[in-house]
Design a protein around this motif. Structure first.
Motif, PDB file in Angstrom:
ATOM      1  N   UNK A   9       0.855  -1.182   0.000  1.00  0.00           N
ATOM      2  CA  UNK A   9       0.000   0.000   0.000  1.00  0.00           C
ATOM      3  C   UNK A   9       0.894   1.236   0.000  1.00  0.00           C
ATOM      4  N   UNK A  10       0.350   2.359  -0.433  1.00  0.00           N
ATOM      5  CA  UNK A  10       1.149   3.584  -0.463  1.00  0.00           C
ATOM      6  C   UNK A  10       0.245   4.791  -0.341  1.00  0.00           C
ATOM      7  N   UNK A  11       0.850   5.965  -0.118  1.00  0.00           N
ATOM      8  CA  UNK A  11       0.089   7.213  -0.043  1.00  0.00           C
ATOM      9  C   UNK A  11       0.830   8.279  -0.831  1.00  0.00           C
ATOM     10  N   UNK A  12       0.073   9.224  -1.395  1.00  0.00           N
ATOM     11  CA  UNK A  12       0.671  10.312  -2.168  1.00  0.00           C
ATOM     12  C   UNK A  12      -0.087  11.605  -1.881  1.00  0.00           C
ATOM     13  N   UNK A  13       0.574  12.724  -2.153  1.00  0.00           N
ATOM     14  CA  UNK A  13      -0.083  14.027  -2.106  1.00  0.00           C
ATOM     15  C   UNK A  13      -0.114  14.569  -3.526  1.00  0.00           C
ATOM     16  N   UNK A  14      -1.308  14.882  -4.021  1.00  0.00           N
ATOM     17  CA  UNK A  14      -1.474  15.391  -5.365  1.00  0.00           C
ATOM     18  C   UNK A  14      -1.084  16.863  -5.437  1.00  0.00           C
ATOM     19  N   UNK A  15      -0.840  17.375  -6.647  1.00  0.00           N
ATOM     20  CA  UNK A  15      -0.409  18.783  -6.786  1.00  0.00           C
ATOM     21  C   UNK A  15      -1.355  19.799  -6.168  1.00  0.00           C
ATOM     22  N   UNK A  45      -2.989  18.446 -14.117  1.00  0.00           N
ATOM     23  CA  UNK A  45      -3.866  18.325 -12.958  1.00  0.00           C
ATOM     24  C   UNK A  45      -3.613  19.487 -11.993  1.00  0.00           C
ATOM     25  N   UNK A  46      -4.706  20.124 -11.550  1.00  0.00           N
ATOM     26  CA  UNK A  46      -4.607  21.229 -10.610  1.00  0.00           C
ATOM     27  C   UNK A  46      -4.569  22.583 -11.270  1.00  0.00           C
ATOM     28  N   UNK A  47      -4.213  22.635 -12.568  1.00  0.00           N
ATOM     29  CA  UNK A  47      -4.165  23.905 -13.282  1.00  0.00           C
ATOM     30  C   UNK A  47      -5.495  24.231 -13.944  1.00  0.00           C
ATOM     31  N   UNK A  48      -6.035  23.298 -14.698  1.00  0.00           N
ATOM     32  CA  UNK A  48      -7.308  23.526 -15.388  1.00  0.00           C
ATOM     33  C   UNK A  48      -8.344  22.474 -15.051  1.00  0.00           C
ATOM     34  N   UNK A  49      -7.965  21.436 -14.312  1.00  0.00           N
ATOM     35  CA  UNK A  49      -8.916  20.394 -13.926  1.00  0.00           C
ATOM     36  C   UNK A  49      -8.367  19.625 -12.738  1.00  0.00           C
ATOM     37  N   UNK A  50      -9.259  18.872 -12.099  1.00  0.00           N
ATOM     38  CA  UNK A  50      -8.847  17.965 -11.024  1.00  0.00           C
ATOM     39  C   UNK A  50      -9.545  16.631 -11.268  1.00  0.00           C
ATOM     40  N   UNK A  51      -9.107  15.922 -12.295  1.00  0.00           N
ATOM     41  CA  UNK A  51      -9.718  14.647 -12.656  1.00  0.00           C
ATOM     42  C   UNK A  51      -8.665  13.545 -12.604  1.00  0.00           C
ATOM     43  N   UNK A  52      -9.050  12.417 -12.028  1.00  0.00           N
ATOM     44  CA  UNK A  52      -8.159  11.258 -11.939  1.00  0.00           C
ATOM     45  C   UNK A  52      -8.922  10.014 -12.362  1.00  0.00           C
ATOM     46  N   UNK A  93     -12.597  24.210  -9.214  1.00  0.00           N
ATOM     47  CA  UNK A  93     -12.410  22.945  -9.922  1.00  0.00           C
ATOM     48  C   UNK A  93     -12.840  21.777  -9.036  1.00  0.00           C
ATOM     49  N   UNK A  94     -13.998  21.199  -9.294  1.00  0.00           N
ATOM     50  CA  UNK A  94     -14.401  20.022  -8.518  1.00  0.00           C
ATOM     51  C   UNK A  94     -13.457  18.855  -8.785  1.00  0.00           C
ATOM     52  N   UNK A  95     -13.307  18.012  -7.798  1.00  0.00           N
ATOM     53  CA  UNK A  95     -12.454  16.828  -7.919  1.00  0.00           C
ATOM     54  C   UNK A  95     -13.319  15.694  -8.457  1.00  0.00           C
ATOM     55  N   UNK A  96     -12.886  15.068  -9.549  1.00  0.00           N
ATOM     56  CA  UNK A  96     -13.677  14.017 -10.200  1.00  0.00           C
ATOM     57  C   UNK A  96     -12.830  12.756 -10.326  1.00  0.00           C
TER      58      UNK A  96
END
Length: 358
Positions: free
Chosen positions: A141-147, A166-173, A189-192
């Motif tokens: 398992x692992x953890x990360x911090x997104x931009x 990611x984080x500039x014009x959208x937050x989609x993963x 920017x909603x997170x999707x």
């Protein structure tokens, strides 16, 4: 892929000379090469734009300079000055001649092909937009911090991908597997999160999302805030979850035959009966594998990811056994021995392969 053919078809389409077969061919090439959509749309928008008469002369001068620079680089495009004057005269005096439509189509195609050759020279690959990927193997398992400041914990056998923008014009993963999200708030920017069966849209919240490709169910569990869930196959239907609720979406293939199970259902969190603070859906975040009245087949799939092993049933009837319990510090052999205390079955271990039998 033959870029020359793509731009040739685009030129014929813009000039209105593409046949139905050519349009179908172009559509197929663009589907197979999504990285071309942006330049194609940009050129199409430019083609459709009606220039201001005041800018016409300036535009023509710029076009002439562009053709000149391309000719200096050895790109065969454009006409000589004398040929250009002759062509202009013919266009002005015979604008209604049918053959001019073909001249226009050839000119558009020629310019686009030359531009494609200039931008994407032979032997140079066309690169798709850069994608960042984080993945875990079974047993890890692992953890990360997104931009954007959001935190994501990935469970075993999972993959999270997102674009470099990611984080500039959208937050989609995109998620395949299981992850716990602690989303940073951003009203702009909603997170999707996109999964194979369900999309989840949030502004700022904490929740768990499980979407393993081989599982029968995709499940989103909300702990704090609110999330909006929708089926990938029915984007118009949206469900708003409240804290302590979860949404389950079943595999569409399960509904090709008659079944009483709904495609989508909203339920409450599942707590382990003997330890009320142990939430089944998020117990993996505490390094615990919690299960309650779960079939051996379903539990085996979770144990495969948890311990990094493969489990096969030589006796299919054993898949129907049901178990309730918690694994924390146990290794795979200790876990199997604990299960044997409540149900009759035997097993053999060969490296990382486990066979369940009578």
């Amino acid at each position: 892929m033959n870029n020359k053919r793509v731009w040739e078809l685009i030129g014929r389409k813009l000039a209105g000379e593409a046949s139905a077969e050519e349009l179908q061919e172009l559509e197929g090439l663009l589907r197979a090469n999504p990285d071309l959509h942006f330049p194609v749309e940009a050129i199409t928008d430019i083609w459709k734009t009606t220039p201001d008469p005041a800018d016409r002369a300036e535009g023509e001068d710029a076009h002439t300079r562009l053709i000149g620079r391309m000719q200096e680089k050895g790109i065969a495009i454009g006409l000589s000055a004398e040929e250009q004057q002759s062509a202009i005269f013919q266009l002005e005096t015979r604008t209604r001649s049918p053959w001019l439509r073909y001249l226009a189509a050839a000119a558009v195609a020629g310019i686009l092909i030359a531009a494609a050759t200039w931008w994407w020279p032979a032997g140079k690959a066309v690169h798709a937009p850069a994608i960042s990927e984080v993945s875990t193997r079974n047993g890890s398992r692992t953890s990360i911090q997104l931009p954007d400041g959001s935190h994501v914990w990935l469970n075993a056998g999972s993959k999270l991908t997102y674009s470099k923008d990611f984080g500039n014009s959208n937050r989609e993963v995109n998620l395949s597997g299981e992850a716990f999200f602690d989303i940073a708030k951003n009203a702009d920017y909603p997170f999707i999160i996109h999964t194979a069966r369900m999309d989840v849209r949030v502004l700022g919240t904490r929740f768990n999302l499980k979407a393993y490709p081989g599982d029968k169910m995709t499940e989103a569990t909300l702990l704090q805030g609110s999330i909006e869930a929708s089926l990938a196959s029915r984007p118009g239907e949206r469900i708003i979850l409240k804290p302590t609720e979860k949404i389950l979406v079943s595999d569409d293939s399960l509904h090709t035959v008659k079944t009483n199970d709904p495609v989508m259902a909203v339920k409450h969190l599942t707590y382990y009966a003997e330890k009320e603070d142990a939430i089944v859906e998020t117990s993996w975040m505490e390094n615990k594998l919690v299960f309650r009245d779960e079939s051996f087949a379903s539990l085996a799939a979770r144990m495969e990811r948890w311990y990094g092993v493969t489990i096969q049933f030589a006796d299919k009837k054993k898949e129907e056994l049901r178990f309730t319990g918690v694994f924390a510090q146990e290794n795979i052999q200790q876990a199997l021995q604990a299960l044997q205390m409540t149900a009759a079955f035997n097993y053999t271990i060969h490296g990382t392969e486990i066979i369940i039998n009578q």
